[in-house]
Write an enzyme that holds these catalytic residues in place. Structure first.
Site, PDB file in Angstrom:
ATOM      1  N   ARG B   6       0.246  -1.229   0.463  1.00  0.00           N
ATOM      2  CA  ARG B   6      -0.050  -0.129  -0.353  1.00  0.00           C
ATOM      3  C   ARG B   6       0.605   1.371   0.039  1.00  0.00           C
ATOM      4  NH1 ARG B   6      -1.762   1.695   6.360  1.00  0.00           N
ATOM      5  NH2 ARG B   6      -0.505   0.491   7.155  1.00  0.00           N
ATOM      6  N   SER B  33      -4.969   4.810   5.197  1.00  0.00           N
ATOM      7  CA  SER B  33      -4.716   3.680   5.710  1.00  0.00           C
ATOM      8  C   SER B  33      -4.396   3.610   4.160  1.00  0.00           C
ATOM      9  CB  SER B  33      -6.223   3.107   6.700  1.00  0.00           C
ATOM     10  OG  SER B  33      -5.434   3.643   7.450  1.00  0.00           O
ATOM     11  N   GLU B  54     -18.840   3.975  -0.390  1.00  0.00           N
ATOM     12  CA  GLU B  54     -18.312   3.011  -1.021  1.00  0.00           C
ATOM     13  C   GLU B  54     -19.054   2.851  -2.542  1.00  0.00           C
ATOM     14  OE1 GLU B  54     -18.921   2.002   2.137  1.00  0.00           O
ATOM     15  OE2 GLU B  54     -16.614   1.936   3.311  1.00  0.00           O
ATOM     16  N   PHE B  79     -14.386  -3.975   2.432  1.00  0.00           N
ATOM     17  CA  PHE B  79     -15.421  -2.445   1.854  1.00  0.00           C
ATOM     18  C   PHE B  79     -14.967  -2.890   0.542  1.00  0.00           C
ATOM     19  CE2 PHE B  79     -13.440  -1.308   6.458  1.00  0.00           C
ATOM     20  CZ  PHE B  79     -14.266  -1.938   6.816  1.00  0.00           C
ATOM     21  N   HIS B 104      -5.173  -3.333   2.459  1.00  0.00           N
ATOM     22  CA  HIS B 104      -5.873  -4.004   3.774  1.00  0.00           C
ATOM     23  C   HIS B 104      -6.238  -5.487   3.798  1.00  0.00           C
ATOM     24  CE1 HIS B 104      -5.185  -0.419   5.891  1.00  0.00           C
ATOM     25  NE2 HIS B 104      -4.997  -0.881   6.957  1.00  0.00           N
ATOM     26  N   ASP B 112      -6.616  -5.853  14.064  1.00  0.00           N
ATOM     27  CA  ASP B 112      -7.812  -4.569  13.872  1.00  0.00           C
ATOM     28  C   ASP B 112      -9.226  -6.012  14.154  1.00  0.00           C
ATOM     29  OD1 ASP B 112      -7.698  -1.826  14.089  1.00  0.00           O
ATOM     30  OD2 ASP B 112      -7.801  -1.880  11.987  1.00  0.00           O
ATOM     31  N   GLN B 116     -12.661  -6.432   9.311  1.00  0.00           N
ATOM     32  CA  GLN B 116     -11.478  -4.873   8.667  1.00  0.00           C
ATOM     33  C   GLN B 116     -11.108  -6.372   7.633  1.00  0.00           C
ATOM     34  OE1 GLN B 116     -12.447  -1.722   9.412  1.00  0.00           O
ATOM     35  NE2 GLN B 116     -13.712  -3.205  10.469  1.00  0.00           N
ATOM     36  N   ARG B 162      -1.481  -4.191   4.405  1.00  0.00           N
ATOM     37  CA  ARG B 162      -1.220  -3.180   5.063  1.00  0.00           C
ATOM     38  C   ARG B 162       0.173  -3.403   5.592  1.00  0.00           C
ATOM     39  NH1 ARG B 162      -0.861  -2.773  10.547  1.00  0.00           N
ATOM     40  NH2 ARG B 162      -1.341  -1.217  11.705  1.00  0.00           N
TER      41      ARG B 162
END
Lengths: 270, 315
Positions: B6, B33, B54, B79, B104, B112, B116, B162
């Site tokens: 990322r 993020s 989204e 998401f 992620h 998390d 997530q 991540r």
């Protein structure tokens, strides 16, 4: 001029009935409720060139209520995007006239729709891009009222107001009908105009079958700066065919032969 | 330890902005993020914040793409895939030139926890006609994958980590979409391999560590990086399978429909006749350190070692 247009909407309604009857399936109710809106848009407001459907400077129309494809196809054929005979291929294998519109199959269709609730988002993306380029295209999104039950529509309403998209106009075909019943019974959306206003939209309510009122509302919307505009068009599902009007059964079924003859007689000679 | 993919993505956007005049970036309240915050700061007129919405972001990206822009949409992998219906119609049915970047990915996010963690995204994205699915194995590959994605005309899903990753490619590496690439083989070159491990994203480094661990024990194991999950390189797989006793896949994704699924489909369709051992996530995720989670869920180097040589005689 509106008198001529009024006469031509009879032909458009007849085409809707003929093509759905030929296909043996389709959505007459919502096509007949939205046709006057589409007719005025294409005749007097939407900058387009049927001979150059990919003209970059054209305005964009997203028919978010994709099940009203027969209404869109009828107007497009009338404007010369494709030969009128092609209307009778609706929903057939290999036809460019899919059950719900698809842009890569039929030049002039701006977006694939039919999964309700997506059209306003697509339209606001188009308006953002046009503003970035400073090229002045306007974007019109025509949605159903049952579709306002989708959460994504309210995401898009918030975003268009945040981005102050004054080249974006939403017209809601408020015919109060959806597959399972009347909108106010299935899941009420009213008071719709108040909700739209509170979301930051310039909002007006009109008779969605009064060609002059549609024309005036679109002109007024165009003059608004600094915010997107919504037109809540109060319409009658199945408008123009007595036995279809406000009858939920005609949301999504084709007329048989005698029903077709009766409908055409009413439309053309009623 | 190198960078997270990322991070490489965020840097690449800023580096490439002048080469792609249509590039716009869309975010849904996660730009810090997904690493687009620097782009947003430097190019505010080309960055659009959509808030926690989204579906609207993705369909708006489709609208921008239909006007000729090259929109890059970011969120967590979980998401984005949660909006599959919007992706299916607004993006792929429209053949809209939208780049979906899901960061992620998988258990590798760590503490998390399950909600997530994108663990089903590859399966869903692979099922969409016309969608190219990329998952770079290190920062060098990630930067080149971003550049490829921006010049490609068509929808792309880019799956990023991540966590920081080992650098697995040599400095002269050149990204080729749709190609498996061998990132490690024992020297001198073996004629026959006990296993070829096919890894992607967060698991490539562990696969290399496992292969290195097995070499002194007399086992020849090759590690292949699957930087492109769709379209899948079936011909490349056949080449690597020819001199391998078994195939092992290892991925930070559910066992259904991801890299292991793609390998099994290709192996069966081509009649490769080699067993495929799939190391993948079989339950929902949970909180923990990334290394702890890879160990518990069977993705760590010791598990890869075991998968490569289980039931084999010492050579």
């Amino acid at each position: 001029m509106l008198t001529e247009l009024a006469a031509s909407t009879k032909g458009l309604r007849a085409d809707i009935i003929r093509m759905i009857a030929a296909a043996g399936s389709g959505h007459p109710g919502g096509s007949l409720s939205v046709i006057d809106i589409l007719a005025v848009l294409y005749d007097k407001h939407l900058r387009h060139d049927p001979k150059r459907p990919d003209w970059p400077q054209r305005d964009r129309l997203v028919l978010s209520k994709g099940h009203a494809a027969p209404a869109l196809y009828a107007v497009m054929a009338q404007r010369g995007f494709f030969p009128k005979e092609e209307l009778m291929t609706l929903r057939r294998l290999g036809s460019r006239l899919q059950g719900h519109p698809e842009r890569h199959r039929l030049p002039g269709v701006e977006a694939a729709t039919g999964s309700l609730g997506q059209g306003l988002s697509i339209g606001l993306g188009m308006a953002l891009a046009a503003r970035l380029d400073g090229t002045g295209q306007r974007v019109y999104v025509v949605s159903g009222d049952g579709e306002m039950q989708e959460g994504q529509v309210w995401e898009a309403l918030m975003a268009a107001a945040k981005f102050k998209l004054d080249d974006l106009t939403l017209i809601v075909d408020h015919n109060n009908g959806q597959i399972d019943g009347h909108v106010d019974e299935v899941m009420p959306i009213d008071p719709l105009a108040e909700k739209l206003k509170s979301f930051g939209w310039d909002t007006r309510v009109i008779d969605g079958h009064d060609l002059g009122a549609i024309d005036a509302a679109l002109s007024a919307a165009k003059a608004v700066r600094g915010k997107p505009q919504a037109i809540v068009a109060m319409t009658v599902k199945g408008k123009g065919v007595s036995f279809m009007e406000n009858n939920i059964a005609w949301h999504g079924k084709a007329p048989n032969q005698s029903e077709t003859e009766k409908a055409l007689k009413e439309i053309l000679h009623g | 330890m190198g960078k997270a993919t990322r991070e490489a993505f965020g840097e690449a956007l800023v580096e490439l902005v002048d080469r792609f005049p249509g590039l716009v970036v869309l975010d849904s309240d996660l730009s810090k993020s997904t690493m687009t915050a620097d782009f947003a700061k430097k190019h505010p007129q080309r960055h659009f914040e959509f808030g926690i919405a989204e579906s609207n972001m993705i369909a708006a990206a489709a609208g921008m793409a239909l006007m000729g822009k090259v929109p890059v949409c970011t969120s967590f992998a979980c998401f984005l895939i949660g909006r599959l219906e919007t992706i299916r119609v607004a993006v792929t049915l429209n053949r809209a030139n939208v780049k979906l970047v899901g960061t992620h990915a998988g258990l590798g996010i760590g503490d998390d926890g399950a909600s997530q963690m994108g663990l089903e995204d590859l399966a869903a994205m692979r099922a969409l006609p016309g969608m190219t699915v990329l998952q770079p194995g290190d920062a060098l590959e990630a930067k080149q994958a971003v550049e490829w994605m921006l010049q490609h005309d068509g929808p792309v899903y880019l799956r990023l980590t991540r966590q920081k990753l080992d650098d697995v490619h040599k400095p002269d590496y050149k990204f080729a979409c749709g190609k498996l690439d061998a990132v490690w083989e024992p020297e001198p070159k073996a004629k026959h391999f006990q296993a070829t491990v096919i890894a992607s994203g967060g698991t490539v480094g562990g696969a290399v560590a496992a292969a290195k661990d097995l070499q002194p024990k007399g086992f020849a194991v090759r590690v292949v990086n699957a930087g492109t999950i769709a379209p899948f390189d079936a011909d490349g797989l056949a080449d690597f399978a020819r001199d391998s006793q078994r195939l092992v896949t290892v991925e930070d994704h559910n066992v259904a429909g991801g890299l292991g699924g793609a390998v099994c489909e290709a192996a069966a369709a081509l009649g490769l006749g080699k067993p495929v051992v799939r190391l993948a996530v079989r339950e929902t995720g949970e909180s923990g350190l990334p290394a702890e989670l890879y160990e518990k869920h069977g993705l760590s180097a010791p598990h890869i070692v075991d998968a490569c040589i289980k039931n084999l005689e010492q050579p």
